[in-house]
Design a protein around this motif. Structure first.
Motif, PDB file in Angstrom:
ATOM      1  N   UNK A   9      -3.752   1.305  -3.087  1.00  0.00           N
ATOM      2  CA  UNK A   9      -4.422   0.845  -1.879  1.00  0.00           C
ATOM      3  C   UNK A   9      -4.942  -0.573  -2.100  1.00  0.00           C
ATOM      4  N   UNK A  10      -5.201  -1.308  -1.019  1.00  0.00           N
ATOM      5  CA  UNK A  10      -5.714  -2.673  -1.192  1.00  0.00           C
ATOM      6  C   UNK A  10      -6.961  -2.746  -2.065  1.00  0.00           C
ATOM      7  N   UNK A  11      -7.797  -1.709  -2.047  1.00  0.00           N
ATOM      8  CA  UNK A  11      -9.004  -1.710  -2.879  1.00  0.00           C
ATOM      9  C   UNK A  11      -8.691  -1.640  -4.372  1.00  0.00           C
TER      10      UNK A  11
ATOM     11  N   UNK B 132     -11.192  -5.604 -12.790  1.00  0.00           N
ATOM     12  CA  UNK B 132     -12.190  -6.503 -12.229  1.00  0.00           C
ATOM     13  C   UNK B 132     -11.610  -7.209 -11.012  1.00  0.00           C
ATOM     14  N   UNK B 133     -12.236  -6.962  -9.879  1.00  0.00           N
ATOM     15  CA  UNK B 133     -11.841  -7.624  -8.643  1.00  0.00           C
ATOM     16  C   UNK B 133     -12.678  -8.887  -8.473  1.00  0.00           C
TER      17      UNK B 133
ATOM     18  N   UNK C 170       0.841  -1.194   0.000  1.00  0.00           N
ATOM     19  CA  UNK C 170       0.000   0.000   0.000  1.00  0.00           C
ATOM     20  C   UNK C 170       0.880   1.249   0.000  1.00  0.00           C
ATOM     21  N   UNK C 171       0.486   2.207  -0.823  1.00  0.00           N
ATOM     22  CA  UNK C 171       1.268   3.420  -0.985  1.00  0.00           C
ATOM     23  C   UNK C 171       2.271   3.366  -2.109  1.00  0.00           C
TER      24      UNK C 171
ATOM     25  N   UNK D 259      -1.904  -6.647  -7.323  1.00  0.00           N
ATOM     26  CA  UNK D 259      -2.255  -6.995  -5.950  1.00  0.00           C
ATOM     27  C   UNK D 259      -1.566  -6.001  -5.010  1.00  0.00           C
ATOM     28  N   UNK D 260      -2.347  -5.407  -4.117  1.00  0.00           N
ATOM     29  CA  UNK D 260      -1.818  -4.409  -3.198  1.00  0.00           C
ATOM     30  C   UNK D 260      -2.018  -4.928  -1.774  1.00  0.00           C
ATOM     31  N   UNK D 261      -0.923  -5.081  -1.065  1.00  0.00           N
ATOM     32  CA  UNK D 261      -0.994  -5.581   0.305  1.00  0.00           C
ATOM     33  C   UNK D 261      -1.038  -4.412   1.288  1.00  0.00           C
TER      34      UNK D 261
END
Length: 126
Positions: free
Chosen positions: A87-89, A39-40, A14-15, A123-125
Motif C-alpha cells: 500500500x502507499x503507506x 523510515x518514511x 498498490x496491491x 515506493x508504492x503508487x
C-alpha cells in the motif's frame, strides 16, 4: 569490515509485491537476531519485522502482519522480506539490521541493533 547490503526495492503499484534481500559479509550472523526497519520521509525509523537466529521465532509490526514475511538463510548469511499487498503507506527506505549479541531474543528498537545496511527504497503508487 562488516557489511549489510540490501537489494530488491523499487516502484510498485498498490496491491503488488516485492522481495527484499539483505546479504551480510565480514562476519557470520548465524547466532544473531536480524530485522527489517523502515523510515518514511519526515518520520522516525520504525520496526517492521524480526527473526531469531534459528528462524523459529518471528514477529511483525501490526501494520504489516499478514502481508509481510521475514525469513533467513543462515548458510548464505542473508535475511529476506517478502512484501505482499503493498500500500502507499508502505513507501519508505527499508533497512536491514543485525544484533551483535548471540541471542534468540527478538528486539524491536532500532538502537538495539548494531549493524545496518544502507537501505533500499520501496515506493508504492496508488
Amino acid at each position: 569490515q562488516v557489511q549489510l547490503v540490501e537489494s530488491g526495492g523499487g516502484l510498485v503499484q498498490a496491491g503488488g509485491s516485492l522481495r527484499l534481500s539483505c546479504a551480510a559479509s565480514g562476519r557470520t550472523f548465524a547466532k544473531n537476531t536480524m530485522a527489517w526497519f523502515r523510515q518514511a520521509p519526515g518520520k522516525e525509523r520504525e520496526f517492521v519485522a524480526a527473526i531469531s537466529w534459528s528462524g523459529r521465532s518471528t514477529d511483525y509490526a501490526d501494520s504489516v502482519k499478514g502481508r509481510f514475511t521475514i525469513s533467513r538463510d543462515t548458510l548464505k548469511n542473508a535475511v529476506y522480506l517478502r512484501m505482499n499487498s503493498l500500500a502507499p503507506d508502505d513507501t519508505a527506505v527499508y533497512y536491514c539490521a543485525a544484533d551483535s549479541q548471540i541471542s534468540s531474543r527478538l528486539r524491536y528498537r532500532w538502537y538495539e541493533y548494531d549493524y545496518w545496511g544502507q537501505g533500499t527504497q520501496v515506493s508504492v503508487s496508488s
